[in-house]
Design a protein around this motif. Structure first.
Motif, mmCIF file in Angstrom:
data_model
loop_
_atom_site.group_PDB
_atom_site.id
_atom_site.type_symbol
_atom_site.label_atom_id
_atom_site.label_comp_id
_atom_site.label_asym_id
_atom_site.label_seq_id
_atom_site.Cartn_x
_atom_site.Cartn_y
_atom_site.Cartn_z
ATOM 1 N N HIS A 197 3.942 0.318 2.707
ATOM 2 C CA HIS A 197 4.023 -0.772 3.676
ATOM 3 C C HIS A 197 3.145 -1.934 3.249
ATOM 4 O O HIS A 197 2.245 -1.780 2.416
ATOM 5 C CB HIS A 197 3.642 -0.287 5.079
ATOM 6 N N HIS B 221 1.171 4.620 1.160
ATOM 7 C CA HIS B 221 0.513 5.385 2.214
ATOM 8 C C HIS B 221 0.609 6.890 1.938
ATOM 9 O O HIS B 221 1.691 7.464 2.001
ATOM 10 C CB HIS B 221 1.169 5.032 3.551
ATOM 11 N N HIS C 147 0.854 -1.189 0.000
ATOM 12 C CA HIS C 147 0.000 0.000 0.000
ATOM 13 C C HIS C 147 0.888 1.237 0.000
ATOM 14 O O HIS C 147 1.888 1.288 0.713
ATOM 15 C CB HIS C 147 -0.882 -0.023 1.252
HETATM 16 CU CU CU Z 1 -0.812 3.026 5.475
#
Ligand code: CU
Length: 379
Positions: free
Chosen positions: A161, A123, A121
């Motif tokens: 992450h 972020h 992902h």
């Molecule tokens: Cu995140």
């Protein structure tokens, strides 16, 4: 590296992979050659400026003295695009740092070489839903996912992450996270510190067993309240010291912990000068005695060590606080100014010792620095 070279290089990499496969499993040839290993493949309509191979691997890192710690890590390799797009953090569990520019079209070839499912992902980045690593897209061991998106965020500090279904917490804890640093034309007109004077500071807490291996959630309380490690790890190191010169620095602080909150402040009472928060520069700098930082949050500090004495130390501390969930205010980083050998003419720095907020039982490292010569290198 030009696009053409990048494509050639990728072909070469595939070829190398094929010959290795052929020795053990000839029946896999077609599978690998057709790229079927990617749950989502590259689109012929997407024309990237940057191509990066990012591989999730099981490896080890020398976090503590003695036996290395088994970690999981995102390793990055630049296939095509500007030199300097990737910085490695060798000897740590932290993923490669990606330096991207707003407007760039980026393609990530994600390969999952872990023994279980994984997905990444991005972020804070604005990307299409199908490129955002939702847990529903996690890919099994040995598979992969090709991400393609245009960087559409302002200059700032972001992270990536693991975001795997029901495993995000433990996978991030094992090391599956890294920084993304975005720049844009506006930011480049500002006279902000660059290069070695622009430093990431990744804050994480971890617990280790007697064998130097990571310990995660042990009981129901931790499962409900959030896991808190008992060692402070900064940029993947337990006793982190940043030797600095007597000049301004840009410090990009990321709370990369699973659930610990930090109340950050300089140990000598100098206010923090904040120039950016999550994903964007502030209109103008803001000064605060302390700043709270929750997991996943970033702040950028303007840290000016001008006028400080060489050989002295300053600590970025995690100050004790209350009002949060039990245990969250306990951890901290503490330290004090002291004198060096007094030989060098100028310098500035940070220094710290991990410590409970009550001043008892120091255990582990904080963020540490030593004033030194103006070149920013170790004394
Ligand atoms: Cu995140």
């Amino acid at each position: 590296m030009s696009d053409t070279t990048g494509v050639d290089r990728r072909k070469f990499l595939q070829l190398a992979g094929l010959s290795a496969l052929s020795a053990v499993a000839p029946s896999n040839w077609l599978y690998a050659a057709s790229n079927a290993r990617y749950a989502k493949d590259a689109s012929p309509d997407f024309h990237p400026n940057v191509e990066i191979e990012i591989t999730a691997v099981a490896t080890e890192a020398p976090i503590l003295p003695g036996k290395p710690t088994r970690v999981w890590k995102y390793e990055g390799k630049l296939l095509s695009g500007p030199e300097g797009t990737i910085a490695q953090l060798p000897g740590t569990h932290l993923g490669a740092v990606f330096f991207l520019e707003r407007g760039q079209k980026v393609r990530f070839y994600f390969k999952n070489d872990l023994p279980e499912a994984n997905i990444i992902h991005w972020h804070g980045l604005h990307v299409p839903q199908v490129m955002d690593g939702h847990p529903m897209y996690d890919v099994p061991a040995g598979s992969g996912y090709v991400y393609e998106f245009q960087v559409d965020n302002p200059a700032g500090t972001y992270m990536y992450h693991a975001h795997t279904h029901e495993k995000t917490g433990q996978q991030v804890y094992k090391g599956l996270a890294g920084l993304i640093i975005v720049s844009d034309p506006d930011e480049k007109t500002l006279n902000l510190p660059r290069g070695e004077f622009d430093q990431p500071i990744v804050l994480q807490d971890r617990s280790f067993d007697a064998d130097n291996q990571l310990v995660y959630v042990q009981n129901m309380r931790e499962r409900h309240m959030g896991f808190l490690g008992d060692e402070m790890i900064v940029n993947g190191k337990r006793h982190f010291v940043l030797p600095v010169a007597t000049r301004p620095y840009r410090l990009r602080v990321l709370n990369g912990s699973n659930s610990r909150l930090y109340k950050l402040g300089w140990d000598d009472g100098t206010p923090l000068t904040v120039i950016a928060t999550d994903g964007h520069l502030l209109e103008k700098p803001v000064t605060r005695q302390f700043v709270m930082l929750a997991p996943g949050e970033r702040i950028e500090l303007w840290a000016d060590f001008s006028g400080r004495k060489v050989g002295t130390e300053i600590v970025l501390k995690s100050l004790p606080f209350s009002g949060a969930m039990p245990g969250h205010g306990e951890g901290g980083m503490m330290g004090g100014m002291n004198h060096g050998d007094g030989k060098a003419p100028q310098g500035g720095g940070m220094m710290g010792m991990m410590n409970h907020g009550d001043g008892k039982a120091p255990q582990g490292g904080g963020m540490m620095g030593m004033m030194n010569h103006g070149d920013g290198k170790a004394p």
